[in-house]
Enzyme design. Structure first.
Site, mmCIF file in Angstrom:
data_model
loop_
_atom_site.group_PDB
_atom_site.id
_atom_site.type_symbol
_atom_site.label_atom_id
_atom_site.label_comp_id
_atom_site.label_asym_id
_atom_site.label_seq_id
_atom_site.Cartn_x
_atom_site.Cartn_y
_atom_site.Cartn_z
ATOM 1 N N HIS A 1 19.675 -22.925 8.611
ATOM 2 C CA HIS A 1 20.911 -22.353 9.148
ATOM 3 C C HIS A 1 20.742 -21.956 10.610
ATOM 4 C CE1 HIS A 1 22.786 -22.204 5.197
ATOM 5 N NE2 HIS A 1 23.896 -21.889 5.823
ATOM 6 N N LYS B 1 24.319 -17.125 -4.455
ATOM 7 C CA LYS B 1 24.482 -15.999 -5.371
ATOM 8 C C LYS B 1 24.431 -14.718 -4.561
ATOM 9 C CE LYS B 1 19.577 -15.250 -6.229
ATOM 10 N NZ LYS B 1 19.353 -13.808 -6.059
#
Lengths: 185, 279
Positions: free
Chosen positions: A38, A103
Site C-alpha cells: 500500500h 477484517k
C-alpha cells in the site's frame, strides 16, 4: 440482509445497493496487498506514476498468504486487520478503487471516503485461511516481489464468501452489530 | 543424570510446529461446537460455521488454518537432573526454522523492529526458560498470531483498584480491541508479579487450554464471570455482532509487592495453536 453474487470490476450501481449485513459471493480479479505494498502504491500515485494494477472498479484484498505447496495456487489466505491500511485507503478510492476486503474496524476518514467515492468494505472471516484459499483459482505476483508475503498479487477468485461490513451509505456493521447484541448474551 | 540429544529437541519441535499450523487442538474444536450452539446472531453462526469448515479443511494437511502462522513462543521447563547434549537454544531455533520452512508456513519475523527486514525463516522464536525439579524437558509451544497480539494491554493498577479494577481492565481491553483480534477469543490474563512477570503470566494464560480453569476456586469463578461480561459486550464472532465474543478467560497469578497491582491481558484469536512436548 440480502445475498448477492458480484463480479469485479465493481460499478457504482453495484456498490450502492449493498447494505451492511448483506452476504456477497465475489468472483473475478482482485488484488492482494497489505502494509508495504500500500505504501508503495500510494507513493507511486503521489509521484504521478501509473499504478501496476487496474485501479478503476478494483477490489483490494488485505492479505499476506502462506507459501503455496508445490502444484498449489496459494497457501492459507485469510484477511489481515484493516486499520493498518487506513492511512492509504482514501487515496486509492480517489483514483477509483471500489472495494476493500479485510477484517476489523475502519477510521472515520476511510468511512467518509467510502461515502464520498461510493465504495464498499467487505469483511472476510479472519483466520479462515484454508477455507478462503479454495476460492482463489489463480494467483500471481504482479509487483513488489521483494516484499515476499507482502508482495502485490493479482488473484482470480470464485464465490469468495464475504459480509458487507461498511457500506457507501455510512453503515458500519462493527458498530451496528454490536449495538444490536449488547447485553443479549 | 539423564541425557538427551539436542537433535531430539529439534525433531520434536519441527513435528509439533507443523502439526499445530494445520490441526487446531481438539479443545478449541469443542469450544467452536459449544459456541455454535449458544450464538444467537445468524451472522455470528455463519462465521462460526466457516471457522469449523476452515478447521476441517486445514486438518487435511494441505493448507494451514490461518495465513498468520504466528510468532513461535516456547516455554521450556528444564529438569535439573537432565543433561541436554549439545546446544538447547540452537536446537529449539532449528526446530522452529524447519517447521516454518518444511511446513510451508509464513515467515513473519523481522530482524529489526524499525528497519523491518524479514529473517526469512520465522526465527528467532521467543523462548522462556525455567529450571524445574526432575529429569524431563517440557516444551510448551504456541504459534501466536500478530493481529490479536496487537490488541493486548498491560497496566500497573493501584492496590485500591482491587478486584473490580482488574476485571474492568480486562473487559475494557476486549471492548476496545476485541473486534480486531479475530473473535471468538481466548483471553489470557496475568495478575500480580511485577512489570515483566505479569506479561509472561498473561502469555502463559493465553496459551493454556480454554477448557482448563484456574485451580483456585476464587480465580476460577472470576474466569467464568469475566467470560460472561465479555460476551455481553455484543461484539460477536469476527466483531460483526453476537453473543459469543470469548471462548474462555484464563487467569494466571503470582505474588506481588505491597504497593503493586499489575495486570496484563494477552489476547488470543480463534487460531489458538498450542501444544506440548515432554522429552
Amino acid at each position: 440482509m440480502a445475498e448477492y453474487a458480484l463480479t469485479t470490476p465493481l460499478t457504482d450501481e453495484a456498490v450502492e445497493k449493498l447494505r451492511i449485513g448483506d452476504r456477497v459471493l465475489l468472483s473475478g480479479v482482485i488484488y492482494g496487498a497489505r502494509d508495504a505494498a500500500h505504501k508503495r502504491l500510494v507513493e507511486a500515485l503521489d509521484r504521478g506514476e501509473a499504478p501496476p494494477i487496474a485501479v478503476e472498479g478494483s477490489v483490494i484484498y488485505y492479505v499476506g498468504p502462506t507459501p503455496p505447496r508445490p502444484g498449489k495456487v496459494i497457501g492459507a489466505a485469510g484477511p489481515t486487520t484493516a486499520y493498518r491500511m487506513d492511512a492509504y485507503a482514501p487515496r486509492l478510492m480517489e483514483v477509483g478503487m471500489k472495494g476493500m476486503i479485510a477484517k476489523g474496524k475502519r477510521s472515520e476518514a476511510v468511512k467518509r471516503a467510502m461515502v464520498d467515492r461510493t465504495a464498499v468494505y467487505f469483511g472476510a472471516t479472519g483466520g479462515a485461511g484454508a477455507l478462503i484459499s479454495r476460492c482463489i483459482k489463480k494467483a500471481e505476483v504482479v509487483a513488489y516481489e521483494d516484499l515476499g508475503p507482502e508482495a502485490l498479487r493479482r488473484m482470480e477468485v470464485e464465490a469468495f464468501p464475504l459480509t458487507v461490513v461498511g457500506d457507501c451509505h455510512g453503515g458500519d456493521l462493527y458498530l451496528e452489530g454490536r449495538k444490536a447484541w449488547e447485553g443479549k448474551a | 543424570m539423564r541425557v538427551i540429544q539436542a537433535g531430539q529437541v529439534t525433531e520434536a519441535l519441527t513435528r509439533l510446529g507443523i502439526e499445530k499450523a494445520y490441526k487446531i487442538p481438539p479443545d478449541m474444536l469443542r469450544c467452536f461446537d459449544a459456541a455454535l450452539a449458544t450464538e444467537k446472531s445468524e451472522t455470528g453462526r455463519e462465521i462460526l460455521r466457516q471457522i469449523q469448515e476452515n478447521a476441517a479443511i486445514a486438518a487435511q494437511g494441505e493448507v494451514p488454518y490461518c495465513q498468520d502462522t504466528g510468532t513461535a513462543v516456547i516455554f521450556a521447563e528444564v529438569g535439573q537432573e537432565l543433561k541436554v547434549e549439545g546446544d538447547l537454544e540452537a536446537a529449539i531455533q532449528e526446530g522452529v526454522r524447519r517447521a516454518y520452512t518444511d511446513g510451508f508456513l509464513r515467515k513473519s519475523i523481522l530482524a529489526d523492529p524499525l528497519r523491518r527486514r524479514n529473517t526469512g525463516d520465522n526465527t528467532p522464536a521467543i523462548v522462556h526458560y525455567a529450571l524445574v525439579p526432575g529429569d524431563r524437558l517440557k516444551l510448551s509451544f504456541g504459534a501466536k498470531g500478530g493481529g490479536s497480539e496487537n490488541m493486548s494491554r498491560l497496566a500497573m493498577l493501584r492496590p485500591s483498584d482491587g478486584e473490580e479494577g482488574v476485571k474492568n481492565f480486562v473487559v475494557e481491553t476486549i471492548s476496545q480491541g476485541g473486534a480486531n483480534a479475530c473473535p471468538p477469543l481466548v483471553v489470557g490474563v496475568g495478575v500480580g508479579g511485577n512489570f515483566e512477570k505479569v506479561a509472561l503470566l498473561a502469555k502463559k494464560a493465553a496459551l493454556r487450554s480454554p477448557e482448563a480453569r484456574n485451580a483456585d476456586p476464587y480465580y476460577a469463578a472470576m474466569e467464568e464471570e469475566l467470560k460472561e461480561r465479555c460476551n455481553r459486550l455484543g461484539i460477536g464472532p469476527m466483531g460483526l455482532g453476537g453473543t459469543v465474543t470469548v471462548l474462555a478467560v484464563n487467569i494466571e497469578v503470582f505474588p506481588c509487592h505491597l504497593v503493586a497491582l499489575p495486570v496484563a491481558v494477552n489476547v488470543n484469536c480463534h487460531a489458538d495453536r498450542h501444544g506440548e512436548i515432554v522429552l
